[in-house]
Design an enzyme around this catalytic site. Structure first.
Site, PDB file in Angstrom:
ATOM      1  N   LYS A 215       0.811  -1.248  -0.007  1.00 60.05           N
ATOM      2  CA  LYS A 215       0.092   0.008  -0.043  1.00 60.05           C
ATOM      3  C   LYS A 215       0.969   1.167  -0.043  1.00 60.05           C
ATOM      4  O   LYS A 215       0.505   2.285  -0.796  1.00 60.05           O
ATOM      5  CB  LYS A 215      -0.898   0.094   1.061  1.00 60.05           C
ATOM      6  CG  LYS A 215      -1.588   1.253   1.501  1.00 60.05           C
ATOM      7  CD  LYS A 215      -2.490   1.288   2.730  1.00 60.05           C
ATOM      8  CE  LYS A 215      -2.490   2.077   4.128  1.00 60.05           C
ATOM      9  NZ  LYS A 215      -1.460   3.325   4.185  1.00 60.05           N
ATOM     10  N   ASN A 216       1.743   1.347   0.988  1.00 65.25           N
ATOM     11  CA  ASN A 216       2.490   2.635   1.094  1.00 65.25           C
ATOM     12  C   ASN A 216       3.613   2.831  -0.037  1.00 65.25           C
ATOM     13  O   ASN A 216       3.860   4.076  -0.223  1.00 65.25           O
ATOM     14  CB  ASN A 216       3.034   2.649   2.298  1.00 65.25           C
ATOM     15  CG  ASN A 216       2.012   2.903   3.450  1.00 65.25           C
ATOM     16  OD1 ASN A 216       0.824   3.208   3.208  1.00 65.25           O
ATOM     17  ND2 ASN A 216       2.489   2.593   4.555  1.00 65.25           N
TER      18      ASN A 216
ATOM     19  N   ASP B  46       3.207   0.432  12.158  1.00 69.99           N
ATOM     20  CA  ASP B  46       1.970   0.079  11.617  1.00 69.99           C
ATOM     21  C   ASP B  46       1.617  -1.302  12.237  1.00 69.99           C
ATOM     22  O   ASP B  46       0.589  -1.674  11.978  1.00 69.99           O
ATOM     23  CB  ASP B  46       1.867   0.094  10.163  1.00 69.99           C
ATOM     24  CG  ASP B  46       1.980   1.599   9.780  1.00 69.99           C
ATOM     25  OD1 ASP B  46       1.829   2.472  10.496  1.00 69.99           O
ATOM     26  OD2 ASP B  46       2.510   1.754   8.438  1.00 69.99           O
TER      27      ASP B  46
ATOM     28  N   GLN C 140       7.822  19.026   7.423  1.00 69.02           N
ATOM     29  CA  GLN C 140       9.008  18.838   6.631  1.00 69.02           C
ATOM     30  C   GLN C 140       8.746  18.579   5.163  1.00 69.02           C
ATOM     31  O   GLN C 140       9.809  18.918   4.443  1.00 69.02           O
ATOM     32  CB  GLN C 140       9.479  17.369   7.333  1.00 69.02           C
ATOM     33  CG  GLN C 140       9.797  17.504   8.929  1.00 69.02           C
ATOM     34  CD  GLN C 140      11.138  18.499   9.122  1.00 69.02           C
ATOM     35  OE1 GLN C 140      11.971  18.607   8.380  1.00 69.02           O
ATOM     36  NE2 GLN C 140      10.677  19.310   9.885  1.00 69.02           N
TER      37      GLN C 140
ATOM     38  N   ARG D 182      -0.299  15.416  12.932  1.00 69.10           N
ATOM     39  CA  ARG D 182       0.509  14.758  12.030  1.00 69.10           C
ATOM     40  C   ARG D 182       0.742  15.771  11.040  1.00 69.10           C
ATOM     41  O   ARG D 182       0.238  16.046  10.053  1.00 69.10           O
ATOM     42  CB  ARG D 182      -0.265  13.715  11.097  1.00 69.10           C
ATOM     43  CG  ARG D 182      -0.728  12.459  12.001  1.00 69.10           C
ATOM     44  CD  ARG D 182      -1.277  11.216  11.249  1.00 69.10           C
ATOM     45  NE  ARG D 182      -0.428  10.599  10.386  1.00 69.10           N
ATOM     46  CZ  ARG D 182      -0.826   9.632   9.694  1.00 69.10           C
ATOM     47  NH1 ARG D 182      -2.168   9.174   9.469  1.00 69.10           N
ATOM     48  NH2 ARG D 182       0.095   9.005   8.827  1.00 69.10           N
ATOM     49  N   PRO D 183       1.928  16.780  11.419  1.00 70.67           N
ATOM     50  CA  PRO D 183       2.195  17.889  10.650  1.00 70.67           C
ATOM     51  C   PRO D 183       2.624  17.411   9.372  1.00 70.67           C
ATOM     52  O   PRO D 183       3.357  16.411   9.027  1.00 70.67           O
ATOM     53  CB  PRO D 183       3.149  18.608  11.470  1.00 70.67           C
ATOM     54  CG  PRO D 183       3.639  17.654  12.555  1.00 70.67           C
ATOM     55  CD  PRO D 183       2.940  16.529  12.666  1.00 70.67           C
TER      56      PRO D 183
END
Ligand code: EPU
Length: 435
Positions: free
Chosen positions: A22-23, A307, A126, A122-123
């Site tokens: 998925k990622n 995860d 970056q 969850r900024p």
């Protein structure tokens, strides 16, 4: 709205085939937007996150067609610059990759702030720092992200990430691929899907070196050409079946995996007494008659993946002794613990640390999948529990696990998907007949 009804007490046996990662897929689909030609992508997982990203690309003008169940052809030759569709974008985290890809292709991007699982703040600072360094102005206003290359084109730069971030590393790789000159990303994340994105882009003509180490170098190229690529197997899907096999005391052959990507998971499972045997592109997991407690800390790759923290927590509830979990990536990834408590689990949480009093006989209960991996944890706990567990909000699970119920049932689980609307309809029909 669907839910899973799980009759517990089953032991998993047999073989399961792992789907594409998925990622990796959620970055490779936006990457296809930068390709001037046709990409054929194999091993595409059939999950709602990839479907949503493909729909977004289609709305941007891409031609997309499936050649078979897991092979998709994407032609972005004629995409044109326009705002990405708001409603779809805000539902998924990975929509942030469209910032890098659109900046790379058009020098401009307007997207929404990404959605995704809620693990506290969850900024994307970056990501923004990286885009700024490459010469883009980025403005976040009223839930939208506006990014513009100052002189219409991005320029290579040296970027040190203050935090090891998978998303920022991949997003900067995307933006730097078509930039002028060389970009160096220091303190980069090293996850297997970062290597996969770089391999995909390189196979289309990019020049990216060092992916999988903490320094990634991207020499910008003029254009990317079409080609074929196969996505790597999903490390977390494989890990979830490994944990499910161990937790239920079963024996499962997990096929189509890269065992090296699973070493961090295999090592911790072996500490619990589980047997894990690697052979080629498979791992065989044999559950122990009595699982032992372990301590586990999640870390960026090659550490134990965050995860896998919720599924491992479900396993530790049924292991003997007191285990300690330390979450090293997110501030708040224990919301699901309340759901496990409904099943009789004894877990104390203090900040980033969870203490699991194992050896409990879990009992079935109505629970909610608060997010994707929390949902997998509920299903594993439900299979271990006595009685019936009903998991609600399973749309979260379907974001990231292809055919989860089908694969588990083929291994001997007893799970039914129930459509709440049909159920209510049925109940109303019965009531109206009775009334
Ligand atoms: N972070 C910042 N600033 C940033 C980016 C990240 O402070 O600009 C922080 C995050 O708040 C977090 C840490 O850095 O504390 C790591 O976040 P990272 O950027 O690595 O995570 P992500 O890119 O948002 C991806 C996966 C997640 C997975 C993490 C960590 C996607 C779409 N998501 O998220 O996957 O947990 O990496 O491996 O690739 C999942 O699959 O269930 C999932 C949540």
């Amino acid at each position: 709205m669907e839910k899973y009804v799980i009759h517990g007490g089953t032991t998993l046996h047999g073989e399961v085939e792992i789907s594409g990662a998925k990622n990796a897929a959620v970055a490779i689909i936006p990457a296809a937007l930068m390709v001037d030609g046709v990409c054929v992508i194999e091993n595409m997982p059939q999950i709602s996150d990839t479907e949503m990203l493909l729909t977004i690309l289609r709305e941007l003008g891409a031609k997309i067609r499936y050649l078979n169940r897991s092979t998709v052809e994407i032609d972005c030759t004629n995409v044109w610059m326009q705002d990405a569709p708001y409603d779809l974008m805000r539902k998924i985290r990975a929509s942030y990759y469209l910032i890098g890809a659109m900046l790379g292709r058009f020098g401009h991007a307007k997207t929404t702030m990404p959605g995704g699982c809620n693990f506290g703040v969850r900024p994307i600072d970056q990501h923004i720092k990286g885009m700024n360094a490459l010469g883009a102005d980025v403005d976040v206003k009223s839930g939208f992200v506006y990014a513009d290359a100052r002189d219409g084109k991005l320029h290579g730069a040296r970027i040190y990430l203050d935090k090891v971030s998978v998303g920022a590393t991949m997003n900067i790789i995307l933006a730097a691929t078509l930039a002028q000159g060389r970009t160096i990303i220091e303190n980069a994340a090293r996850e297997p899907h970062i290597v996969d994105l770089a391999n995909f882009l390189n196979s289309m003509g990019a020049d990216i070196r060092g992916a999988g180490t903490d320094t990634v170098k991207v020499n910008g190229v003029e254009r990317l050409h079409g080609g074929s690529y196969a996505i790597i197997p999903d490390q977390i899907e494989a890990g979830t079946y490994m944990v499910a096999a161990a937790a239920t005391g079963g024996e499962v052959l997990i096929k189509n995996v890269i065992p090296r990507h699973l070493e961090c998971i295999s090592a911790k499972l072996r500490e619990t007494g589980t047997i894990v045997l690697e052979n080629g592109d498979t791992v065989l997991v044999k559950g122990a008659s009595a699982l032992r407690k372990i301590n586990v800390k999640t870390l960026p790759y090659p550490g134990f993946p965050t995860d896998m923290q919720p599924p491992m927590c479900a396993l530790l509830c049924v292991a003997n002794g007191t285990s300690v979990i330390t979450e090293g990536v997110y501030d708040n990834r224990y919301k699901y613990v309340n759901e496990l408590r409904k099943m009789g689990a004894e877990i104390q949480v203090d900040g980033r640390v969870a203490v699991v009093e194992g050896g409990k006989r879990l009992s079935g209960a109505p629970v909610t999948a608060c997010d994707l991996r929390a949902g997998a944890a509920m299903v594993i706990a439900g299979m271990c529990a006595a009685g019936t567990t009903v998991v609600e909000d399973v749309r979260f699970i379907e974001r990231g696990y292809e055919n989860f119920v089908g694969k588990l049932n083929a291994l001997g689980a007893d799970i039914h998907i129930v459509d709440e609307a049909e159920e209510t309809d049925g109940r109303e029909k019965i009531l109206s007949i009775m009334g």
